[in-house]
Enzyme design. Structure first.
Site, PDB file in Angstrom:
ATOM      1  N   ASN A   9       0.873  -1.181   0.000  1.00 22.94           N
ATOM      2  CA  ASN A   9       0.000   0.000   0.000  1.00 22.94           C
ATOM      3  C   ASN A   9       0.907   1.226   0.000  1.00 22.94           C
ATOM      4  O   ASN A   9       1.496   1.564   1.016  1.00 22.94           O
ATOM      5  CB  ASN A   9      -0.890  -0.031   1.261  1.00 22.94           C
ATOM      6  CG  ASN A   9      -1.735   1.226   1.398  1.00 22.94           C
ATOM      7  OD1 ASN A   9      -1.760   2.076   0.504  1.00 22.94           O
ATOM      8  ND2 ASN A   9      -2.427   1.357   2.527  1.00 22.94           N
ATOM      9  N   LYS A  11       0.215   4.277  -0.289  1.00 25.51           N
ATOM     10  CA  LYS A  11      -0.399   5.460   0.343  1.00 25.51           C
ATOM     11  C   LYS A  11      -0.135   6.722  -0.502  1.00 25.51           C
ATOM     12  O   LYS A  11      -0.023   6.621  -1.716  1.00 25.51           O
ATOM     13  CB  LYS A  11       0.096   5.596   1.782  1.00 25.51           C
ATOM     14  CG  LYS A  11      -0.158   4.306   2.594  1.00 25.51           C
ATOM     15  CD  LYS A  11       0.035   4.471   4.077  1.00 25.51           C
ATOM     16  CE  LYS A  11      -0.230   3.139   4.781  1.00 25.51           C
ATOM     17  NZ  LYS A  11      -0.090   3.215   6.223  1.00 25.51           N
ATOM     18  N   HIS A  95      -9.509   0.990   4.930  1.00 26.99           N
ATOM     19  CA  HIS A  95      -8.226   1.205   5.625  1.00 26.99           C
ATOM     20  C   HIS A  95      -8.448   2.134   6.822  1.00 26.99           C
ATOM     21  O   HIS A  95      -9.255   3.057   6.756  1.00 26.99           O
ATOM     22  CB  HIS A  95      -7.195   1.802   4.662  1.00 26.99           C
ATOM     23  CG  HIS A  95      -5.812   1.778   5.236  1.00 26.99           C
ATOM     24  ND1 HIS A  95      -5.381   2.712   6.148  1.00 26.99           N
ATOM     25  CD2 HIS A  95      -4.795   0.900   5.069  1.00 26.99           C
ATOM     26  CE1 HIS A  95      -4.137   2.405   6.505  1.00 26.99           C
ATOM     27  NE2 HIS A  95      -3.756   1.320   5.864  1.00 26.99           N
ATOM     28  N   GLU A  97      -6.823   4.505   7.930  1.00 27.54           N
ATOM     29  CA  GLU A  97      -6.621   5.936   7.649  1.00 27.54           C
ATOM     30  C   GLU A  97      -7.872   6.539   7.021  1.00 27.54           C
ATOM     31  O   GLU A  97      -8.192   7.711   7.259  1.00 27.54           O
ATOM     32  CB  GLU A  97      -5.373   6.117   6.767  1.00 27.54           C
ATOM     33  CG  GLU A  97      -4.113   5.908   7.598  1.00 27.54           C
ATOM     34  CD  GLU A  97      -2.916   5.356   6.835  1.00 27.54           C
ATOM     35  OE1 GLU A  97      -2.902   5.392   5.590  1.00 27.54           O
ATOM     36  OE2 GLU A  97      -1.978   4.875   7.522  1.00 27.54           O
ATOM     37  N   GLU A 167      -5.064  -5.074  10.546  1.00 28.83           N
ATOM     38  CA  GLU A 167      -4.023  -4.088  10.824  1.00 28.83           C
ATOM     39  C   GLU A 167      -4.344  -3.387  12.135  1.00 28.83           C
ATOM     40  O   GLU A 167      -5.178  -2.461  12.158  1.00 28.83           O
ATOM     41  CB  GLU A 167      -3.975  -3.027   9.713  1.00 28.83           C
ATOM     42  CG  GLU A 167      -3.719  -3.562   8.331  1.00 28.83           C
ATOM     43  CD  GLU A 167      -3.205  -2.474   7.380  1.00 28.83           C
ATOM     44  OE1 GLU A 167      -2.061  -2.581   6.957  1.00 28.83           O
ATOM     45  OE2 GLU A 167      -3.939  -1.512   7.098  1.00 28.83           O
ATOM     46  N   GLY A 173       2.796   2.263  10.958  1.00 27.97           N
ATOM     47  CA  GLY A 173       3.778   3.335  10.859  1.00 27.97           C
ATOM     48  C   GLY A 173       4.506   3.653  12.158  1.00 27.97           C
ATOM     49  O   GLY A 173       5.173   4.676  12.260  1.00 27.97           O
ATOM     50  N   SER A 212       3.612  -2.100  10.399  1.00 24.06           N
ATOM     51  CA  SER A 212       5.053  -2.252  10.679  1.00 24.06           C
ATOM     52  C   SER A 212       5.611  -3.625  10.307  1.00 24.06           C
ATOM     53  O   SER A 212       6.527  -4.124  10.960  1.00 24.06           O
ATOM     54  CB  SER A 212       5.351  -1.917  12.152  1.00 24.06           C
ATOM     55  OG  SER A 212       5.036  -0.560  12.414  1.00 24.06           O
TER      56      SER A 212
HETATM   57  P1  13P Z   1       3.134   0.444   7.730  1.00 25.47           P
HETATM   58  O1  13P Z   1       3.646  -0.839   7.099  1.00 25.47           O
HETATM   59  O2  13P Z   1       3.860   1.646   7.245  1.00 25.47           O
HETATM   60  O3  13P Z   1       3.061   0.330   9.210  1.00 25.47           O
HETATM   61  O4  13P Z   1       1.635   0.627   7.208  1.00 25.47           O
HETATM   62  C1  13P Z   1       0.763  -0.449   7.249  1.00 25.47           C
HETATM   63  C2  13P Z   1      -0.447  -0.104   6.488  1.00 25.47           C
HETATM   64  O5  13P Z   1      -1.212   0.758   6.880  1.00 25.47           O
HETATM   65  C3  13P Z   1      -0.686  -0.833   5.238  1.00 25.47           C
HETATM   66  O6  13P Z   1      -1.974  -0.616   4.784  1.00 25.47           O
END
Ligand code: 13P
Length: 250
Positions: A9, A11, A95, A97, A167, A173, A212
């Protein structure tokens, strides 16, 4: 036996030139990954570029989000049939976010899931709890609610063939993970919840882990019985690191 899947992803990252370098790097190393499916999810505007670069490889591409509407007066939205026209096979929905920063609730996520399915896309449905929800001991309640919203809307047969990504929000992150055993617990819970409706669908559905995940911890996570691959954020932005994670799934 479920085939592992590793999804990147990307982003809100990348210039056209940077995305081109990343896709080329993945293309160059993808043949070293035989036993896992790979998918990358660039921003909407970068999809055509990535599609051109990955068209003749085993790497699939998808979108990070999709509209719940198929067409019409919905300014700023991107519809699932448009993504299909660009060769997308997958679309991430729900997601954290999107849920947290853009206020997407379970009902909207379920409609997006249905929209992706209508067009023939494979939804990657994201679920996961906040840190205070974990600390309050309500992880299963939260994840169960997020899952049930889609199960109610799509039915268990509508869930079949889709992908779920667990997740934990506090792991995204942050460099923090709860470790393989803690991941396995929630993955097993998700599979059991689906199995309560249909055992065969539950056995076949792929449940990815996210938050992560990187080259150094992917193998131990992917070794867990109910972890069928990963949804990778930061570590998917470097071709070599992403390929290391993909190889860990092989
Ligand atoms: P990170 O791998 O940067 O922690 O992000 C995970 C994520 O949100 C994938 O959709």
């Amino acid at each position: 036996m479920r085939r592992k899947l590793v999804a990147g992803n990307w982003k809100l990252n990348g210039t056209l030139a940077g995305v081109e370098r990343l896709a080329e790097g993945i293309r160059a190393g993808a043949q070293t990954v035989s036993a896992a499916d790979i998918v990358v999810c660039p921003t909407f505007v970068h999809i055509p570029k990535v599609a051109g670069l990955l068209a003749d490889t085993s790497v699939a591409w998808g979108a990070q989000d999709v509209s719940d509407q198929d067409e019409g007066a919905y300014t700023g939205e991107v519809a699932a049939p448009m993504l299909v026209e660009l060769g997308c096979r997958y679309a991430i929905v729900g997601h954290s976010e999107r849920r947290i920063l853009y206020g997407e609730d379970d009902a909207l996520v379920a409609r997006k899931f249905l929209a992706a399915r209508r067009a023939g896309l494979i939804p990657i449905l994201c679920v996961g709890e906040l840190l205070d929800e974990r600390e309050s001991g309500i992880t299963e309640q939260v994840v169960g609610r997020q899952l049930d919203a889609v199960l109610e809307a799509a039915g268990e047969t509508g869930l079949a063939g889709s992908v779920i990504a667990y997740e934990p929000v506090w792991a995204i992150g942050t460099g923090r993970t709860g470790g393989p055993e803690q991941a396995q617990e929630v993955h097993a819970f998700i599979r059991a919840r689906i199995a309560a409706r249909d055992g065969t669908i539950a056995e076949r559905i792929r449940i990815l882990h996210g938050g992560s995940v990187k080259g150094s911890n992917a193998a131990e996570l992917f070794a867990m019985e109910d972890v069928d691959g990963g949804l990778i954020g930061g570590a998917s932005l470097k071709a070599e690191e992403f390929l290391t994670i993909c190889r860990a799934a092989s």
